[in-house]
Every structure is written in C-alpha cells, then in structure tokens.
Enzyme design. Structure first.
Site, PDB file in Angstrom:
ATOM      1  CB  SER A 146      -0.877   0.008   1.251  1.00 56.51           C
ATOM      2  OG  SER A 146      -1.569   1.225   1.369  1.00 56.51           O
ATOM      3  CE1 TYR A 159      -4.378  -2.222   5.323  1.00 59.06           C
ATOM      4  CE2 TYR A 159      -3.464  -0.048   4.924  1.00 59.06           C
ATOM      5  CZ  TYR A 159      -3.992  -1.229   4.443  1.00 59.06           C
ATOM      6  OH  TYR A 159      -4.132  -1.420   3.087  1.00 59.06           O
ATOM      7  CE  LYS A 163      -1.853  -4.009   3.345  1.00 54.53           C
ATOM      8  NZ  LYS A 163      -2.078  -5.046   2.328  1.00 54.53           N
TER       9      LYS A 163
HETATM   10  P1  NAP Z   1     -11.682  -5.713  -0.192  1.00 54.26           P
HETATM   11  O1  NAP Z   1     -12.588  -5.364  -1.319  1.00 54.26           O
HETATM   12  O2  NAP Z   1     -12.208  -5.658   1.194  1.00 54.26           O
HETATM   13  O3  NAP Z   1     -11.054  -7.145  -0.498  1.00 54.26           O
HETATM   14  C1  NAP Z   1     -10.273  -7.801   0.451  1.00 54.26           C
HETATM   15  C2  NAP Z   1     -10.217  -9.255   0.074  1.00 54.26           C
HETATM   16  O4  NAP Z   1      -9.450  -9.977   1.068  1.00 54.26           O
HETATM   17  C3  NAP Z   1     -11.602  -9.886   0.058  1.00 54.26           C
HETATM   18  O5  NAP Z   1     -11.665 -10.836  -0.958  1.00 54.26           O
HETATM   19  C4  NAP Z   1     -11.672 -10.530   1.431  1.00 54.26           C
HETATM   20  O6  NAP Z   1     -12.615 -11.578   1.504  1.00 54.26           O
HETATM   21  C5  NAP Z   1     -10.254 -11.032   1.576  1.00 54.26           C
HETATM   22  N1  NAP Z   1      -9.931 -11.303   2.985  1.00 54.26           N
HETATM   23  C6  NAP Z   1     -10.054 -10.467   4.038  1.00 54.26           C
HETATM   24  N2  NAP Z   1      -9.704 -11.082   5.156  1.00 54.26           N
HETATM   25  C7  NAP Z   1      -9.370 -12.354   4.810  1.00 54.26           C
HETATM   26  C8  NAP Z   1      -8.950 -13.487   5.540  1.00 54.26           C
HETATM   27  N3  NAP Z   1      -8.763 -13.435   6.857  1.00 54.26           N
HETATM   28  N4  NAP Z   1      -8.692 -14.627   4.867  1.00 54.26           N
HETATM   29  C9  NAP Z   1      -8.861 -14.693   3.520  1.00 54.26           C
HETATM   30  N5  NAP Z   1      -9.266 -13.650   2.778  1.00 54.26           N
HETATM   31  C10 NAP Z   1      -9.522 -12.499   3.415  1.00 54.26           C
HETATM   32  O7  NAP Z   1     -10.410  -4.741  -0.186  1.00 54.26           O
HETATM   33  P2  NAP Z   1      -9.370  -4.332  -1.336  1.00 54.26           P
HETATM   34  O8  NAP Z   1      -9.329  -2.863  -1.319  1.00 54.26           O
HETATM   35  O9  NAP Z   1      -9.615  -5.046  -2.607  1.00 54.26           O
HETATM   36  O10 NAP Z   1      -8.019  -4.841  -0.648  1.00 54.26           O
HETATM   37  C11 NAP Z   1      -7.135  -5.792  -1.251  1.00 54.26           C
HETATM   38  C12 NAP Z   1      -5.730  -5.519  -0.765  1.00 54.26           C
HETATM   39  O11 NAP Z   1      -5.330  -4.227  -1.235  1.00 54.26           O
HETATM   40  C13 NAP Z   1      -5.592  -5.473   0.759  1.00 54.26           C
HETATM   41  O12 NAP Z   1      -4.418  -6.140   1.150  1.00 54.26           O
HETATM   42  C14 NAP Z   1      -5.466  -3.993   1.063  1.00 54.26           C
HETATM   43  O13 NAP Z   1      -4.744  -3.738   2.227  1.00 54.26           O
HETATM   44  C15 NAP Z   1      -4.745  -3.512  -0.176  1.00 54.26           C
HETATM   45  N6  NAP Z   1      -4.890  -2.067  -0.417  1.00 54.26           N
HETATM   46  C16 NAP Z   1      -6.132  -1.529  -0.671  1.00 54.26           C
HETATM   47  C17 NAP Z   1      -6.231  -0.154  -0.883  1.00 54.26           C
HETATM   48  C18 NAP Z   1      -7.548   0.505  -1.169  1.00 54.26           C
HETATM   49  O14 NAP Z   1      -7.596   1.761  -1.145  1.00 54.26           O
HETATM   50  N7  NAP Z   1      -8.619  -0.220  -1.447  1.00 54.26           N
HETATM   51  C19 NAP Z   1      -5.099   0.637  -0.819  1.00 54.26           C
HETATM   52  C20 NAP Z   1      -3.878   0.055  -0.551  1.00 54.26           C
HETATM   53  C21 NAP Z   1      -3.779  -1.312  -0.359  1.00 54.26           C
HETATM   54  P3  NAP Z   1     -14.098 -11.231   2.046  1.00 54.26           P
HETATM   55  O15 NAP Z   1     -14.551 -10.043   1.337  1.00 54.26           O
HETATM   56  O16 NAP Z   1     -14.899 -12.421   1.714  1.00 54.26           O
HETATM   57  O17 NAP Z   1     -13.938 -10.978   3.491  1.00 54.26           O
END
Ligand code: NAP
Length: 256
Positions: A146, A159, A163
């Site tokens: 991130s 968090y 990261k």
């Molecule tokens: P999201 O839509 O909430 O997706 C997260 C995914 O991880 C979902 O498929 C979720 O499954 C799965 N997950 C969560 N906890 C889990 C667990 N304990 N075991 C297995 N799977 C699990 O969020 P996203 O934004 O796509 O995030 C994806 C990655 O990008 C994360 O690592 C996040 O930190 C990173 N990121 C996101 C952003 C942003 O602005 N969105 C920015 C920087 C980094 P369920 O939905 O079924 O729980």
C-alpha cells in the site's frame, strides 16, 4: 496473452482488487486459484468469479480458508498443484483495514490485522515459494502492499506497519529467491474505492479531500491494479525484482 497457460494463485480474490487481478490474469491466458475466506458469502463471490473466468475459456478453482491461519497458504499451493500441476504466479492480496484510533486500539483489532495482513501473507508466500523452488522453473510473487507502507495514517497505526512489512518481505524475498529464478515485487495502491474503505469514504467531505489530493483527479478502481499486476507477473518484467510500484494516480508525490 501475456500470461498464457500460467498457473496463478490470488488471495482475497472474492472481491475488490484481488478479483480484478484474477479476472485480468484469466483474460491474459492464466488459470487461477481463487483464494477467499471460506464463508458463505465469499464462496458465492468465488463461484461467480469462476463462472466469469470460465466464460473466458480459462480454468479457475476456489480455495476457502482464513489467510491468518498459517496452514491456509499450504492449502492454496496444494490446490494449484492438484488442479493445474504447479504454481507460476502467487499474488498475496488478502487484507483488512479496520480503521481505528491509536490510543484506544483494541488488542484484538491490532492482532487480527497483523495476523491477516502480515503473518498470513508471510506463511502463504513461503508455501508458494517452496513449491516454486521445488518445481525448478522460476516464478513470480507479488504482494499487494500500500501507499501506507510509505506514509502514516492516524487511524491506521495497526495497518501501516503490516504494509511496510509486506514491502520489506518482498525486498528480502527478492534476494532469498533470486537463485531459484523467482522474482518478488510489491504493488502499492493509493486510495482505491472498494469495500475496505467504503465506510471511511462515505464521508463526502473526506472523499472530496482525497480526490483533490490525487493529480489524476479520481479515486482508483480495482481494475487500475490489474495491468500493473499483469506486468509484474509477465516476462516483460523479467529483470524486475525487489521493486515497488505505486499505483496511486500520483498521490504520493503530490506534496508541495
Ligand atoms: P476488499 O474489497 O475488502 O477485499 C479484500 C479481500 O481480502 C476480500 O476478498 C476478502 O474476503 C479477503 N480477505 C479479508 N480477510 C481475509 C482473511 N482473513 N482470509 C482470507 N481472505 C480475506 O479490499 P481491497 O481494497 O480489494 O483490498 C485488497 C488488498 O489491497 C488489501 O491487502 C489492502 O490492504 C490492499 N490495499 C487496498 C487499498 C484501497 O484503497 N482499497 C489501498 C492500498 C492497499 P471477504 O470479502 O470475503 O472478506
């Protein structure tokens, strides 16, 4: 077809960024193991993604399991071996970000975040890397870190260290796994509109403030990560390892 016949695992692929990456990998010719937590909702989401991928003429299978369990990575790796005969690409994407102030941080929230985002990613990366090393034909590992690895967040004290840890893990793995021809890189998304920050961005003022800070003038979309994830996994990045790629619309450099 930058990933023709490659065998990929994407964790947290039921929704958001992981789903977009899994889908683009399939469009680029890969077969994909869809990692998800294993609850009823995530099973349904994985099933609908499998249908989408199969419509593209590629194979997809799902593997449920909480990524914070150190055995889940091994189950994901085994699934790829059983279904596709091996692993070429591992994307560590699953993560949570339960925003919370520092001074009254519940211990459980801190530990759950570390166990999911960092410890879970570590053991899953290790399981995939061991298989790739045994296969003897290289591979590529991508961690979804991130922009928070580089900057602070008052409600993200639990968090941001995860990261930064992921970024550091990829740096060290790039060295540890180079002798096996395994490349390791990190993607650093900026603010991507997904369920992870839906509540945080439901405050319209905050949402506008975030958008104003992004030179490209909009929040990111999950698909914005798909191209960079394909590039890092593909032969086009054959000399790229230990690198980190910000995908943030320019937010990080927009300081002055
Ligand atoms: P999201 O839509 O909430 O997706 C997260 C995914 O991880 C979902 O498929 C979720 O499954 C799965 N997950 C969560 N906890 C889990 C667990 N304990 N075991 C297995 N799977 C699990 O969020 P996203 O934004 O796509 O995030 C994806 C990655 O990008 C994360 O690592 C996040 O930190 C990173 N990121 C996101 C952003 C942003 O602005 N969105 C920015 C920087 C980094 P369920 O939905 O079924 O729980």
């Amino acid at each position: 077809m930058l990933l023709k016949d490659k065998r990929a695992i994407v964790t947290g692929a039921s929704r958001g960024i992981g789903r977009a990456i899994a889908l683009e990998y399939a469009r680029q010719g890969a077969n994909v193991v869809i990692g998800h937590p294993g609850n009823d909702t995530s099973k349904e989401e994985a099933a609908s993604l499998i249908t989408e991928i199969e419509a593209l003429g590629r194979l997809a299978v799902e593997q449920g399991g909480d990524i914070s369990d150190p055995d889940t990575g091994e189950a994901l790796a085994q699934k790829a071996v059983d279904s596709f005969g091996g692993i070429d690409i591992f994307v560590s994407n699953a993560g949570i970000c339960p925003f919370h102030a520092f001074l009254d941080m519940p211990r459980e929230t801190y530990l759950r975040t570390i166990n999911t985002n960092l410890n879970g990613a570590y053991f899953a990366t290790l399981a995939a890397a061991r298989r790739m090393a045994d296969q003897g034909c290289g591979g590529t590992i991508i961690a979804v870190s991130s922009i928070s690895a580089l900057v602070g967040g008052g409600n993200q004290t639990h968090y941001t260290p995860t990261k930064a840890g992921l970024l550091s893990l990829m740096n060290s793995c790039a060295i540890a796994l180079a002798p096996y021809g395994i490349r390791c890189n990190a993607l650093l998304p900026g603010t991507i509109a997904t369920d992870i920050n839906k509540d945080d961005l439901s405050d319209e003022k905050k949402r506008q403030r975030m958008i104003e800070r992004i030179p490209l003038g909009r929040l990111g979309r999950p698909e914005d990560l798909a191209g960079p994830a394909v590039f890092l996994a593909s032969k086009m990045a054959q000399y790229v390892t230990g690198a980190s790629l910000l995908v943030d619309g320019g937010a990080f450099v927009n300081l002055q």
